[in-house]
Design a protein around this motif. Structure first.
Motif, PDB file in Angstrom:
ATOM      1  N   THR A  12      59.243 -26.161   0.410  1.00 54.69           N
ATOM      2  CA  THR A  12      59.099 -24.949   0.963  1.00 54.69           C
ATOM      3  C   THR A  12      59.494 -23.768   0.261  1.00 54.69           C
ATOM      4  OG1 THR A  12      59.881 -26.177   3.010  1.00 54.69           O
ATOM      5  CG2 THR A  12      60.375 -23.848   3.129  1.00 54.69           C
ATOM      6  N   PHE A  13      60.452 -24.098  -0.414  1.00 57.10           N
ATOM      7  CA  PHE A  13      60.662 -22.883  -1.798  1.00 57.10           C
ATOM      8  C   PHE A  13      59.424 -22.430  -2.465  1.00 57.10           C
ATOM      9  CE2 PHE A  13      62.458 -21.783  -5.931  1.00 57.10           C
ATOM     10  CZ  PHE A  13      62.767 -20.652  -5.610  1.00 57.10           C
ATOM     11  N   LEU A  14      58.912 -23.456  -2.916  1.00 59.45           N
ATOM     12  CA  LEU A  14      57.388 -23.267  -3.759  1.00 59.45           C
ATOM     13  C   LEU A  14      56.440 -22.809  -3.107  1.00 59.45           C
ATOM     14  CD1 LEU A  14      57.474 -26.540  -6.037  1.00 59.45           C
ATOM     15  CD2 LEU A  14      58.317 -24.217  -6.546  1.00 59.45           C
ATOM     16  N   ILE A  15      56.225 -23.221  -1.888  1.00 58.26           N
ATOM     17  CA  ILE A  15      54.954 -22.370  -1.023  1.00 58.26           C
ATOM     18  C   ILE A  15      55.367 -21.183  -0.438  1.00 58.26           C
ATOM     19  CG2 ILE A  15      54.226 -22.733   1.403  1.00 58.26           C
ATOM     20  CD1 ILE A  15      54.692 -25.735   1.171  1.00 58.26           C
ATOM     21  N   ILE A  16      56.534 -20.740  -0.135  1.00 58.26           N
ATOM     22  CA  ILE A  16      56.823 -19.733   0.061  1.00 58.26           C
ATOM     23  C   ILE A  16      56.719 -18.547  -0.980  1.00 58.26           C
ATOM     24  CG2 ILE A  16      58.708 -17.993   0.776  1.00 58.26           C
ATOM     25  CD1 ILE A  16      59.874 -19.983   2.818  1.00 58.26           C
ATOM     26  N   GLY A  17      57.348 -18.928  -2.186  1.00 58.27           N
ATOM     27  CA  GLY A  17      56.746 -18.435  -3.760  1.00 58.27           C
ATOM     28  C   GLY A  17      55.624 -18.372  -4.036  1.00 58.27           C
ATOM     29  N   LEU A  18      54.759 -19.193  -3.520  1.00 58.02           N
ATOM     30  CA  LEU A  18      53.239 -19.007  -3.903  1.00 58.02           C
ATOM     31  C   LEU A  18      52.595 -17.934  -2.873  1.00 58.02           C
ATOM     32  CD1 LEU A  18      50.779 -20.428  -5.312  1.00 58.02           C
ATOM     33  CD2 LEU A  18      50.813 -21.719  -3.385  1.00 58.02           C
ATOM     34  N   THR A  32      43.621  -5.341   4.427  1.00 55.30           N
ATOM     35  CA  THR A  32      43.887  -6.278   5.416  1.00 55.30           C
ATOM     36  C   THR A  32      42.952  -6.822   6.230  1.00 55.30           C
ATOM     37  OG1 THR A  32      44.042  -4.088   7.080  1.00 55.30           O
ATOM     38  CG2 THR A  32      46.319  -4.519   5.705  1.00 55.30           C
ATOM     39  N   ARG A  33      41.582  -6.610   5.917  1.00 52.92           N
ATOM     40  CA  ARG A  33      40.629  -7.145   6.827  1.00 52.92           C
ATOM     41  C   ARG A  33      40.545  -8.583   6.586  1.00 52.92           C
ATOM     42  NH1 ARG A  33      37.915  -3.364   3.122  1.00 52.92           N
ATOM     43  NH2 ARG A  33      37.423  -5.141   1.722  1.00 52.92           N
ATOM     44  N   PRO A  34      41.191  -9.658   5.820  1.00 53.05           N
ATOM     45  CA  PRO A  34      41.133 -10.874   5.776  1.00 53.05           C
ATOM     46  C   PRO A  34      42.349 -11.458   6.563  1.00 53.05           C
ATOM     47  CG  PRO A  34      41.717 -10.397   3.732  1.00 53.05           C
ATOM     48  CD  PRO A  34      41.374  -9.146   4.208  1.00 53.05           C
ATOM     49  N   TRP A  35      42.859 -10.684   7.456  1.00 52.77           N
ATOM     50  CA  TRP A  35      44.117 -11.123   8.250  1.00 52.77           C
ATOM     51  C   TRP A  35      43.780 -12.435   9.026  1.00 52.77           C
ATOM     52  CZ3 TRP A  35      44.533 -11.690  13.448  1.00 52.77           C
ATOM     53  CH2 TRP A  35      43.603 -10.873  14.169  1.00 52.77           C
ATOM     54  N   TRP A  36      42.550 -12.355   9.611  1.00 48.14           N
ATOM     55  CA  TRP A  36      42.088 -13.351  10.382  1.00 48.14           C
ATOM     56  C   TRP A  36      42.030 -15.043  10.030  1.00 48.14           C
ATOM     57  CZ3 TRP A  36      37.297 -15.556   9.631  1.00 48.14           C
ATOM     58  CH2 TRP A  36      36.727 -14.716   8.626  1.00 48.14           C
ATOM     59  N   ILE A  37      41.552 -14.752   8.587  1.00 43.27           N
ATOM     60  CA  ILE A  37      41.589 -15.881   7.853  1.00 43.27           C
ATOM     61  C   ILE A  37      43.051 -16.551   7.846  1.00 43.27           C
ATOM     62  CG2 ILE A  37      41.174 -16.893   5.665  1.00 43.27           C
ATOM     63  CD1 ILE A  37      38.909 -14.578   5.025  1.00 43.27           C
ATOM     64  N   PHE A  38      43.987 -15.570   7.616  1.00 42.46           N
ATOM     65  CA  PHE A  38      45.157 -16.411   7.706  1.00 42.46           C
ATOM     66  C   PHE A  38      45.635 -16.919   9.038  1.00 42.46           C
ATOM     67  CE2 PHE A  38      45.282 -13.444   3.770  1.00 42.46           C
ATOM     68  CZ  PHE A  38      46.451 -14.121   2.978  1.00 42.46           C
ATOM     69  N   LEU A  39      45.120 -16.293   9.753  1.00 46.62           N
ATOM     70  CA  LEU A  39      45.397 -16.513  11.174  1.00 46.62           C
ATOM     71  C   LEU A  39      44.791 -18.013  11.718  1.00 46.62           C
ATOM     72  CD1 LEU A  39      46.407 -16.191  14.293  1.00 46.62           C
ATOM     73  CD2 LEU A  39      44.236 -14.958  14.765  1.00 46.62           C
ATOM     74  N   ILE A  40      43.447 -18.248  11.211  1.00 48.52           N
ATOM     75  CA  ILE A  40      42.963 -19.506  11.442  1.00 48.52           C
ATOM     76  C   ILE A  40      43.363 -20.523  10.598  1.00 48.52           C
ATOM     77  CG2 ILE A  40      40.615 -20.508  11.178  1.00 48.52           C
ATOM     78  CD1 ILE A  40      39.384 -17.966  11.885  1.00 48.52           C
ATOM     79  N   SER A  41      43.719 -20.261   9.253  1.00 47.26           N
ATOM     80  CA  SER A  41      44.298 -21.270   8.395  1.00 47.26           C
ATOM     81  C   SER A  41      45.628 -21.634   8.997  1.00 47.26           C
ATOM     82  CB  SER A  41      44.500 -20.718   6.959  1.00 47.26           C
ATOM     83  OG  SER A  41      43.036 -20.188   6.446  1.00 47.26           O
ATOM     84  N   GLY A  42      46.422 -20.729   9.456  1.00 45.41           N
ATOM     85  CA  GLY A  42      47.822 -21.061   9.602  1.00 45.41           C
ATOM     86  C   GLY A  42      47.833 -21.848  11.113  1.00 45.41           C
ATOM     87  N   ILE A  43      46.783 -21.514  12.013  1.00 47.43           N
ATOM     88  CA  ILE A  43      46.615 -22.600  13.237  1.00 47.43           C
ATOM     89  C   ILE A  43      46.100 -24.109  12.839  1.00 47.43           C
ATOM     90  CG2 ILE A  43      45.225 -22.842  15.329  1.00 47.43           C
ATOM     91  CD1 ILE A  43      45.635 -19.557  15.748  1.00 47.43           C
ATOM     92  N   VAL A  44      45.193 -23.875  12.245  1.00 45.87           N
ATOM     93  CA  VAL A  44      44.663 -25.054  11.649  1.00 45.87           C
ATOM     94  C   VAL A  44      45.783 -26.065  10.941  1.00 45.87           C
ATOM     95  CG1 VAL A  44      42.969 -26.314  10.157  1.00 45.87           C
ATOM     96  CG2 VAL A  44      42.268 -24.525  11.416  1.00 45.87           C
ATOM     97  N   CYS A  45      46.588 -25.538   9.956  1.00 42.31           N
ATOM     98  CA  CYS A  45      47.766 -26.231   9.291  1.00 42.31           C
ATOM     99  C   CYS A  45      48.586 -26.744  10.333  1.00 42.31           C
ATOM    100  CB  CYS A  45      48.286 -25.468   8.110  1.00 42.31           C
ATOM    101  SG  CYS A  45      47.104 -25.211   6.857  1.00 42.31           S
ATOM    102  N   ILE A  46      49.084 -25.872  11.245  1.00 47.82           N
ATOM    103  CA  ILE A  46      50.020 -26.388  12.273  1.00 47.82           C
ATOM    104  C   ILE A  46      49.453 -27.666  13.114  1.00 47.82           C
ATOM    105  CG2 ILE A  46      51.282 -25.721  14.169  1.00 47.82           C
ATOM    106  CD1 ILE A  46      51.729 -22.875  12.715  1.00 47.82           C
ATOM    107  N   TRP A  70      52.924 -15.999   8.825  1.00 49.03           N
ATOM    108  CA  TRP A  70      53.907 -14.962   8.476  1.00 49.03           C
ATOM    109  C   TRP A  70      53.148 -13.859   7.504  1.00 49.03           C
ATOM    110  CZ3 TRP A  70      58.812 -13.897  10.011  1.00 49.03           C
ATOM    111  CH2 TRP A  70      59.648 -13.206   9.298  1.00 49.03           C
ATOM    112  N   SER A  71      52.392 -14.602   6.688  1.00 46.63           N
ATOM    113  CA  SER A  71      51.515 -13.444   5.552  1.00 46.63           C
ATOM    114  C   SER A  71      50.619 -12.514   6.329  1.00 46.63           C
ATOM    115  CB  SER A  71      50.649 -14.526   4.794  1.00 46.63           C
ATOM    116  OG  SER A  71      51.536 -15.360   3.934  1.00 46.63           O
ATOM    117  N   ILE A  72      50.513 -12.631   7.719  1.00 46.33           N
ATOM    118  CA  ILE A  72      49.653 -11.684   8.219  1.00 46.33           C
ATOM    119  C   ILE A  72      50.528 -10.454   8.430  1.00 46.33           C
ATOM    120  CG2 ILE A  72      48.656 -11.166  10.711  1.00 46.33           C
ATOM    121  CD1 ILE A  72      48.049 -14.211  11.068  1.00 46.33           C
ATOM    122  N   GLY A  73      51.772 -10.691   8.929  1.00 52.04           N
ATOM    123  CA  GLY A  73      52.661  -9.590   8.918  1.00 52.04           C
ATOM    124  C   GLY A  73      52.858  -8.828   7.670  1.00 52.04           C
ATOM    125  N   GLU A  74      53.142  -9.740   6.692  1.00 48.87           N
ATOM    126  CA  GLU A  74      53.207  -9.342   5.274  1.00 48.87           C
ATOM    127  C   GLU A  74      52.205  -8.521   4.709  1.00 48.87           C
ATOM    128  OE1 GLU A  74      56.178  -9.201   3.240  1.00 48.87           O
ATOM    129  OE2 GLU A  74      57.078  -9.777   5.181  1.00 48.87           O
TER     130      GLU A  74
END
Length: 130
Positions: A12-18, A32-46, A70-74
C-alpha cells in the motif's frame, strides 16, 4: 509468523508513493482530460479485487483501484497547484491555465503585510517577532 498484514502495508505504501508522480506527469503532459481512464481503471481493479480469492493479491489490487479513484481528485488538484505556481507549467499547454485572480493567492502574507481576513491568524511577521 504471518506476514500478510506486513506485505499488504508495504505494498500500500509503495502503491500510494507510485501514484504521486503518475498524477504529476499525467497532468503535465495531458492535463485533466484522462480522468475517465483513472475512473475506469479504478472500477475494474476494485471489481477484480472482489473476484480474487488470495487475500494478499486481492488487497493489493483493491488498493490500486482505490488509488486510481483517489487520483481523479488529485489530478484536478494538481491543475490548481500548477496555476498557483507550485509545479511547472507545460509550455505546450500554457493556454489551458487561466491566470489566478489577485485575491486567489494561497499565501496569507503579501508584500510583508497580512491579507484581509488573515490578521487574527497566528502568523508571525519578522518585525513582530523582535
Amino acid at each position: 509468523m504471518y506476514f500478510t498484514g506486513f506485505i499488504i502495508a508495504i505494498s500500500t505504501f509503495l502503491i500510494i508513493g507510485l501514484f504521486h508522480p503518475i498524477v504529476i506527469k499525467t497532468e503535465y503532459y495531458f492535463g485533466t482530460r484522462p480522468w475517465w481512464i483513472f475512473l475506469i481503471s479504478g472500477i475494474v481493479c476494485i471489481v477484480c479485487s472482489l473476484l480474487i480469492e488470495d487475500a494478499i493479491f486481492s488487497s493489493i489490487i483493491g488498493v490500486i483501484g482505490a488509488s486510481f479513484l483517489w487520483s481523479i481528485g488529485e489530478l484536478f488538484s494538481q491543475k490548481k497547484r500548477v496555476q498557483k505556481g507550485w509545479f511547472p507549467v507545460n509550455p505546450k499547454r500554457k493556454d489551458e491555465y487561466p491566470p489566478l485572480q489577485q485575491d486567489a493567492s494561497v499565501c496569507p502574507v503579501r508584500n510583508g503585510k497580512p491579507q484581509k481576513g488573515y490578521e487574527d491568524r497566528t502568523y508571525i511577521h519578522r518585525e513582530d517577532a523582535e
